[in-house]
Design an enzyme around this catalytic site. Structure first.
Site, PDB file in Angstrom:
ATOM      1  N   SER A   1      62.455   0.451 133.161  1.00 36.15           N
ATOM      2  CA  SER A   1      61.434   0.623 134.185  1.00 36.15           C
ATOM      3  C   SER A   1      60.055   0.091 133.785  1.00 36.15           C
ATOM      4  O   SER A   1      59.284  -0.286 134.650  1.00 36.15           O
ATOM      5  CB  SER A   1      61.325   2.091 134.581  1.00 36.15           C
ATOM      6  OG  SER A   1      61.233   2.916 133.447  1.00 36.15           O
TER       7      SER A   1
ATOM      8  N   HIS B   1      66.336   0.844 139.002  1.00 37.99           N
ATOM      9  CA  HIS B   1      65.666  -0.417 139.348  1.00 37.99           C
ATOM     10  C   HIS B   1      66.633  -1.577 139.553  1.00 37.99           C
ATOM     11  O   HIS B   1      66.205  -2.717 139.736  1.00 37.99           O
ATOM     12  CB  HIS B   1      64.639  -0.789 138.277  1.00 37.99           C
ATOM     13  CG  HIS B   1      63.598   0.262 138.090  1.00 37.99           C
ATOM     14  ND1 HIS B   1      62.493   0.370 138.898  1.00 37.99           N
ATOM     15  CD2 HIS B   1      63.522   1.286 137.208  1.00 37.99           C
ATOM     16  CE1 HIS B   1      61.769   1.405 138.516  1.00 37.99           C
ATOM     17  NE2 HIS B   1      62.382   1.976 137.494  1.00 37.99           N
TER      18      HIS B   1
ATOM     19  N   LYS C   1      63.518   3.765 145.688  1.00 39.98           N
ATOM     20  CA  LYS C   1      63.005   2.468 145.251  1.00 39.98           C
ATOM     21  C   LYS C   1      63.513   1.388 146.219  1.00 39.98           C
ATOM     22  O   LYS C   1      63.018   1.317 147.322  1.00 39.98           O
ATOM     23  CB  LYS C   1      63.365   2.255 143.781  1.00 39.98           C
ATOM     24  CG  LYS C   1      62.489   3.202 142.947  1.00 39.98           C
ATOM     25  CD  LYS C   1      62.908   3.439 141.532  1.00 39.98           C
ATOM     26  CE  LYS C   1      61.935   4.436 140.896  1.00 39.98           C
ATOM     27  NZ  LYS C   1      62.458   5.107 139.711  1.00 39.98           N
TER      28      LYS C   1
HETATM   29  C1  LIG Z   1      62.216   6.442 139.093  1.00 42.10           C
HETATM   30  C2  LIG Z   1      63.242   6.647 138.044  1.00 42.10           C
HETATM   31  C3  LIG Z   1      63.959   7.848 137.940  1.00 42.10           C
HETATM   32  C4  LIG Z   1      63.592   9.064 138.737  1.00 42.10           C
HETATM   33  O1  LIG Z   1      63.902   8.944 140.074  1.00 42.10           O
HETATM   34  P1  LIG Z   1      63.095   9.799 141.150  1.00 42.10           P
HETATM   35  O2  LIG Z   1      63.948   9.782 142.353  1.00 42.10           O
HETATM   36  O3  LIG Z   1      61.791   9.116 141.332  1.00 42.10           O
HETATM   37  O4  LIG Z   1      62.935  11.184 140.572  1.00 42.10           O
HETATM   38  C5  LIG Z   1      64.984   7.913 137.028  1.00 42.10           C
HETATM   39  N1  LIG Z   1      65.280   6.862 136.229  1.00 42.10           N
HETATM   40  C6  LIG Z   1      64.579   5.720 136.268  1.00 42.10           C
HETATM   41  C7  LIG Z   1      64.948   4.597 135.356  1.00 42.10           C
HETATM   42  C8  LIG Z   1      63.537   5.574 137.173  1.00 42.10           C
HETATM   43  O5  LIG Z   1      62.823   4.466 137.194  1.00 42.10           O
END
Ligand SMILES: *Cc1c(COP(=O)(O)O)cnc(C)c1O
Length: 381
Positions: free
Chosen positions: A176, A204, A236
């Site tokens: 990330s 991602h 996302k």
């Molecule tokens: C954003 C993210 C999460 C958490 O997801 P949310 O739905 O925002 O709680 C978990 N793992 C990774 C790699 C992320 O980028």
């Protein structure tokens, strides 16, 4: 207690590590409005431009008319609606797995998986740069947890030599804060040698990587079943909110029965599930969004290269520009903001010491002129 907290806050301020929230007056899009000013947004994870897509809003509105705004209960009591259920079926079908299970957030999904499925006889082997929720989930269970150097297969191999009942390799699909992709084929080769299993957090990668958007496994031409546990978020690329875990029926039923972060929390609103379904449909019906994103990434990298910007080796939508000190990262981010460009500075502890950076994220909705403006502005600072 209060004076201790005051001291901690003072330290944080002194290290240029204070974090502040921006308050948006507009929807999440390539152009956003904050405190009466407009910015081109290079900091969202809305990779396919779906967060303010009219089809998601319509689906939300229709579902609100039928179900109201709140889900009112947890999934196992009376909060599990048809919208949630269909979304799970559609996710499982899209990925070609037995079942998928919706969680109220990605953090809770990772925490739920790791804290509920493993015991003291087991071993979790995690990449050093894995998401905080994977680390916290690993800490919350009785299994032994080891870390390996980021994407370093020799380091991973050393950690796999321990003799235990279950070994689970845990990795982000796309990292990330760095934007690089985990070398899944090499990880699988090691997992077969050392009889380990694999969990991929594809927050991602899902929707973005692979010809049809199935994520990091498809990106490598691998079948989905190579990830024993596959997790991705819906906030996302999908443009909605929540997360899911996908895999064998025995995995999913175990989570339903044992994952406390699944059991003891309110289901996301049905209308949010409906938005997620609309986002998932667009991921499948509009592959040109992925192509547009790819074109934008290539264009950004080409321009950044020409200007000699210190990019990290990433081919994904996450394009970090390494600046080193917190002070420098914050200063560059602030100057960009003065030019109407929003790029948030990422500092420790989110990233290692002395690796503060601008984390640029591109979306399919950025126009060439946005990207040109960004690269020009960074290179003149
Ligand atoms: C954003 C993210 C999460 C958490 O997801 P949310 O739905 O925002 O709680 C978990 N793992 C990774 C790699 C992320 O980028």
């Amino acid at each position: 207690m209060w004076s201790k907290l005051e001291t901690r806050l003072k330290q944080r301020r002194a290290q240029d590590m204070m974090r502040h929230r921006l308050t948006l007056e507009s929807g999440q899009d390539t152009e956003i409005s904050i405190a009466g000013e407009h910015f081109i947004n290079f900091s969202s994870n809305d990779y396919l431009g779906l967060a303010s897509h009219p089809k998601l809003s319509e689906a939300t509105q229709k579902a609100v008319q039928r179900y109201g705004s709140g889900s009112g209960a947890s999934h196992l009591v009376v909060g599990h609606s048809e919208e949630h259920h269909r979304l799970e079926e559609e996710l499982a079908e899209f990925l070609g797995v037995e079942r998928a299970l919706l969680f109220s957030s990605g953090f809770m999904a990772n925490y739920g998986v790791l804290s509920s499925l493993f015991d003291r006889k087991d071993l979790l082997v995690q990449d050093k740069l894995n998401h905080a929720s994977l680390i916290d989930g690993g800490r919350a269970c009785e299994a032994k947890m080891l870390r390996y150097a980021h994407n370093d297969m020799d380091s991973l191999e050393r950690q796999l030599k321990h003799k235990v009942e279950t070994k689970m390799i845990v990795t982000d699909g796309v990292f990330s804060m760095d934007g690089d992709v985990a070398p899944i084929p090499e990880i699988l080769a090691l997992s077969s040698t050392y009889k380990a299993q694999l969990m991929v957090d594809d927050a991602h990668g899902f929707g973005v990587l692979g010809a049809s958007g199935k994520g990091t496994l498809e990106h490598f031409g691998l079948e989905q079943k190579h990830a024993d546990i596959y997790m991705a978020t819906l906030g996302k690329s999908v443009g909605g909110y929540g997360a899911f875990v996908a895999g064998k029926a025995v995995l999913i039923e175990s989570l339903v029965q044992f994952a406390r972060s699944y059991i003891y929390t309110t289901a996301i609103p049905p209308a949010v599930a409906a938005a997620n379904r609309a986002g998932l449909a667009l991921i499948q019906s509009e592959p040109e969004r992925r192509q547009q994103l790819k074109d934008n990434i290539a264009y950004f990298k080409q321009l950044a290269d020409e200007k000699g910007l210190p990019l990290l080796p990433s081919d994904t939508a996450i394009q970090p520009v390494l600046l080193g000190t917190n002070e420098r990262a914050v200063a560059v981010s602030n100057s960009l903001r003065e030019k109407g460009l929003l790029v948030v500075a990422i500092r420790p502890p989110t990233v290692p010491e002395n690796s503060a950076r601008l984390r640029i994220t591109l979306t399919s909705n950025h126009r060439k002129t946005h990207i040109e403006q960004l690269v020009e502005a960074i290179s003149t600072i």
